[in-house]
Design a protein around this motif. Structure first.
Motif, PDB file in Angstrom:
ATOM      1  N   UNK A   1       4.808  -1.172 -12.796  1.00 24.95           N
ATOM      2  CA  UNK A   1       3.516  -1.581 -13.390  1.00 24.95           C
ATOM      3  C   UNK A   1       2.429  -2.150 -12.257  1.00 24.95           C
ATOM      4  N   UNK A   2       3.096  -2.431 -11.072  1.00 27.72           N
ATOM      5  CA  UNK A   2       2.332  -2.768  -9.876  1.00 27.72           C
ATOM      6  C   UNK A   2       1.315  -1.973  -9.203  1.00 27.72           C
ATOM      7  N   UNK A   3       0.497  -2.295  -9.161  1.00 27.41           N
ATOM      8  CA  UNK A   3      -0.757  -1.455  -8.343  1.00 27.41           C
ATOM      9  C   UNK A   3      -0.946  -2.103  -6.960  1.00 27.41           C
ATOM     10  N   UNK A   4      -0.789  -1.224  -5.811  1.00 23.27           N
ATOM     11  CA  UNK A   4      -0.777  -2.013  -4.536  1.00 23.27           C
ATOM     12  C   UNK A   4      -2.361  -2.079  -4.034  1.00 23.27           C
ATOM     13  N   UNK A   5      -2.611  -3.222  -3.573  1.00 18.17           N
ATOM     14  CA  UNK A   5      -4.036  -3.658  -3.392  1.00 18.17           C
ATOM     15  C   UNK A   5      -4.236  -3.559  -1.680  1.00 18.17           C
ATOM     16  N   UNK A   6      -3.146  -4.009  -1.254  1.00 24.12           N
ATOM     17  CA  UNK A   6      -3.236  -4.401   0.303  1.00 24.12           C
ATOM     18  C   UNK A   6      -1.696  -4.411   0.775  1.00 24.12           C
ATOM     19  N   UNK A   7      -1.501  -4.365   1.828  1.00 21.28           N
ATOM     20  CA  UNK A   7      -0.216  -4.565   2.575  1.00 21.28           C
ATOM     21  C   UNK A   7      -0.558  -5.762   3.699  1.00 21.28           C
ATOM     22  N   UNK A   8       0.143  -6.872   3.233  1.00 15.51           N
ATOM     23  CA  UNK A   8       0.163  -7.941   4.256  1.00 15.51           C
ATOM     24  C   UNK A   8       1.044  -8.193   5.341  1.00 15.51           C
TER      25      UNK A   8
END
Length: 396
Positions: free
Chosen positions: A111-118
């Motif tokens: 259910x998680x949508x990736x927005x950025x990679x920290x």
């Protein structure tokens, strides 16, 4: 995007004759690569494997498992053979086997949508909470067994900490699949970056006071030592204008087995304020045992490289008064604390047959660590973490 300096990590290496073989993880793609080359080019206990992979990673297809270079570092072989896949899987405990987490809200990994990679194993993600509400959160997880205990402990401590205006709160446990395997957890996203990242902010003396107060609260009221106080672990909530401390993966109980005196929070605060003011972290570029906060305190003057809301002398005065008070308090017998977070041992991995003895009887082991190809051959369900890269060009 993950900082290029943090993108790769050598997870293992072997030497056979003149051949050096290293396993390198690309955290951007969450992929394992095998890098082979002559020992004259790739000495043990170094990062030459990373330098080689950086040079070629943008040219490699999504199925590549292994690369080989000659003594000049030139690419001579690329393999996509699944047998060259050295990826190790790790065991993820079932939520049902963790009574300590039964009262937590959960969200499925799918259910998680990736927005950025920290950073390595830290992503900015979103998920829907109801038909019209999207939550933006930071997802911290483990893909290798080495970080499994850190995430397990941090998850439990973070969800157990009492609500405090200067501590980043817990959000949800992240689980995967029908068995609800625990893979990590989320915390609320606070925009505008950490104090280390956002250098345009005017640093306020009230934020320093809040840092001193929350460290006292953790140490004395809860009996918890953070053990990683640093500008990278401090946020400023734009809604409340309050400092927030996060990243408890190194935290320990006072007197507990994970406590390291050289990582005490008083020293951490001293170094942190100096690093914020001067933007100079060289005092902590040595092993923790060699770090001496007195070298910072006795400096006649601090170079001011950031914007402050009052004179640097006021910051130093507040810090020095707190340090002196802490010396007196730390010399006193520790008081009893009521806070006892439930941090159980990690649930054991499932027993599996790992072979047979000379008489044909099965040899039992556990599946805490298993080569991915072996797990697939035995039709075991695994979590596939690999993803397309964000940065394709050769990396300097």
């Amino acid at each position: 995007m993950i900082d290029p300096s943090d993108r790769f990590w050598v997870v293992g290496e072997q030497v056979m004759g003149n051949l050096h073989t290293g396993q390198v993880i690309d955290w951007d793609q969450r992929r394992w690569y095998t890098v082979k080359g002559p020992l004259s080019l790739i000495p043990p206990d170094g990062d030459v494997d990373i330098d080689i992979l950086k040079r070629y990673v943008g040219q490699l297809g999504q199925t590549v498992q292994s690369i080989t270079v000659d003594d000049k570092g030139l690419l001579i072989k690329v393999s996509s053979d699944p047998e060259d896949d050295r990826t190790l899987t790790t065991n993820y405990p079932r939520l049902a086997a963790a009574p300590s987490l039964q009262d937590c809200l959960t969200v499925q990994l799918s259910q998680l949508t990736e927005e950025d990679r920290f950073g390595p194993n830290v992503d900015l993600v979103s998920y829907m909470d109801g038909p019209s509400t999207s939550n933006l959160v930071v997802f911290k997880y483990f893909t290798i067994y080495q970080t499994r205990p850190y995430i397990w402990n941090e998850l439990h401590l973070t969800k157990s900490l009492p609500k405090h205006p200067n501590i980043l709160p817990f959000d949800r446990v992240v689980v995967s699949g029908a068995e609800s395997r625990v893979v990590g957890f989320t915390t609320p996203y606070i925009p505008n970056g950490t104090i280390e990242q956002n250098k345009d902010r005017i640093f306020k003396i009230s934020w320093l006071q809040q840092l001193l107060d929350v460290v006292d609260y953790l140490n004395f009221d809860l009996g918890i030592v953070h053990q990683d106080i640093a500008p990278r672990n401090l946020l400023i909530d734009p809604k409340t204008d309050r400092l927030l401390l996060f990243d408890f993966d190194r935290a320990a109980h006072v007197g507990g087995p994970r406590l390291l005196p050289e990582r005490n929070d008083v020293s951490g605060v001293i170094f942190t304020l100096y690093e914020i003011v001067s933007r100079d972290d060289h005092f902590r570029r040595v092993e923790h045992q060699e770090q001496d906060p007195n070298e910072v305190l006795i400096l006649e003057s601090w170079p001011v490289k950031c914007q402050l809301d009052c004179e640097v002398g006021e910051f130093r005065k507040l810090l020095n008064e707190w340090v002196q008070r802490r010396k007196r308090q730390d010399a006193e017998p520790p008081k009893n604390v009521d806070f006892t977070p439930d941090i159980p041992d990690e649930p054991p991995a499932s027993p599996i047959i790992i072979g047979t003895d000379d008489s044909g009887e099965p040899i039992w082991g556990d599946d805490l660590i298993q080569r991915r190809q072996d797990a697939l051959k035995s039709q075991k369900l695994i979590i596939s973490w690999e993803r397309p890269p964000v940065q394709l060009a050769p990396i300097e």
